[in-house]
Design a protein around this motif. Sequence first.
Motif, mmCIF file in Angstrom:
data_model
loop_
_atom_site.group_PDB
_atom_site.id
_atom_site.type_symbol
_atom_site.label_atom_id
_atom_site.label_comp_id
_atom_site.label_asym_id
_atom_site.label_seq_id
_atom_site.Cartn_x
_atom_site.Cartn_y
_atom_site.Cartn_z
ATOM 1 N N LYS A 133 4.796 18.819 8.307
ATOM 2 C CA LYS A 133 4.182 20.170 8.849
ATOM 3 C C LYS A 133 2.743 20.254 7.973
ATOM 4 O O LYS A 133 2.007 20.662 8.392
ATOM 5 C CB LYS A 133 5.154 21.258 8.506
ATOM 6 N N LEU A 134 2.957 20.138 6.547
ATOM 7 C CA LEU A 134 1.778 20.229 5.441
ATOM 8 C C LEU A 134 0.703 19.242 6.138
ATOM 9 O O LEU A 134 -0.715 19.936 6.317
ATOM 10 C CB LEU A 134 2.317 19.818 4.120
ATOM 11 N N LYS A 135 0.934 18.015 6.498
ATOM 12 C CA LYS A 135 -0.368 17.081 6.865
ATOM 13 C C LYS A 135 -0.782 17.793 8.188
ATOM 14 O O LYS A 135 -1.937 17.548 8.546
ATOM 15 C CB LYS A 135 0.529 15.794 7.064
ATOM 16 N N THR A 136 0.251 18.169 8.965
ATOM 17 C CA THR A 136 -0.137 18.692 10.392
ATOM 18 C C THR A 136 -1.239 19.953 10.155
ATOM 19 O O THR A 136 -2.197 19.893 10.745
ATOM 20 C CB THR A 136 0.891 19.253 11.250
ATOM 21 N N ARG A 167 1.364 28.620 8.093
ATOM 22 C CA ARG A 167 1.691 29.765 9.112
ATOM 23 C C ARG A 167 1.261 29.446 10.492
ATOM 24 O O ARG A 167 1.801 30.036 11.651
ATOM 25 C CB ARG A 167 0.951 31.163 8.619
ATOM 26 N N MET A 168 -0.080 28.771 10.628
ATOM 27 C CA MET A 168 -0.583 28.572 11.794
ATOM 28 C C MET A 168 0.363 27.296 12.480
ATOM 29 O O MET A 168 0.641 27.685 13.699
ATOM 30 C CB MET A 168 -1.800 28.091 11.979
ATOM 31 N N LEU A 175 8.522 19.898 17.377
ATOM 32 C CA LEU A 175 9.171 19.706 16.062
ATOM 33 C C LEU A 175 10.288 18.626 16.166
ATOM 34 O O LEU A 175 11.056 18.834 17.230
ATOM 35 C CB LEU A 175 9.654 20.961 15.336
ATOM 36 N N GLU A 176 10.329 17.626 15.368
ATOM 37 C CA GLU A 176 11.309 16.627 15.575
ATOM 38 C C GLU A 176 11.693 16.324 14.211
ATOM 39 O O GLU A 176 11.347 16.164 13.307
ATOM 40 C CB GLU A 176 10.699 15.500 15.997
ATOM 41 N N LYS A 177 13.191 16.199 14.375
ATOM 42 C CA LYS A 177 13.883 15.831 13.225
ATOM 43 C C LYS A 177 13.932 14.587 12.826
ATOM 44 O O LYS A 177 14.475 13.862 13.704
ATOM 45 C CB LYS A 177 15.549 16.597 13.061
ATOM 46 N N ARG A 178 13.708 13.903 11.839
ATOM 47 C CA ARG A 178 13.670 12.554 11.820
ATOM 48 C C ARG A 178 14.055 12.051 10.496
ATOM 49 O O ARG A 178 13.731 12.710 9.361
ATOM 50 C CB ARG A 178 12.300 12.031 12.253
ATOM 51 N N PRO A 215 12.043 17.604 9.111
ATOM 52 C CA PRO A 215 11.439 17.902 10.251
ATOM 53 C C PRO A 215 9.892 17.636 10.136
ATOM 54 O O PRO A 215 9.013 17.458 9.135
ATOM 55 C CB PRO A 215 11.590 19.554 10.034
ATOM 56 N N ALA A 216 9.254 17.026 11.427
ATOM 57 C CA ALA A 216 8.186 16.648 11.596
ATOM 58 C C ALA A 216 7.479 17.017 12.786
ATOM 59 O O ALA A 216 8.302 17.206 13.768
ATOM 60 C CB ALA A 216 7.923 15.223 11.314
#
Length: 144
Positions: free
Chosen positions: A28-31, A40-41, A53-56, A66-67
């Motif tokens: 999420k941070l890299k996204t 937040r966005m 979102l995908e758990k991997r 999560p990613a």
Amino acid sequence: MQGLAAIYIDLQEVRTAVAGELRDAVPKLKTAKILGGSLRMVDYLLSTGELALEKRGLSLRGHTMPAVTRASIDGFLAEHTTLGRLSRAPGLSFQHLRFELPKLEIRPRPVPKDTGQIYTRAGLRDVILASDLELPGPLHWDRM
């Protein structure tokens, strides 16, 4: 051969096995960095279903990480862009663009407060190029 000399490890096969499922998803941070926005966005876009979102992968403590799927990021960026990406493309500060874009009749779509500014791509490039907005360098549309 005998003992440890009989063991052959192909490093590429190990990398593929370990990182195989991790390639098509982004933390999420890299996204947030890719989108030029904030966590937040990203959370807002996940809640609206625009990002998936995908758990991997198992972490060292046994939790899944999560990613955001790369396909959902590419799908979102095909139709939308953010203020961060808009400011990155010509090399302008986002504060400057935040006040200049409404003068050009470019309005962000409605989102909750403190989420960020998201714009629809359709016609955006033509409006910016036709405007009298002073750009410090060439406009890199692929970074928008």
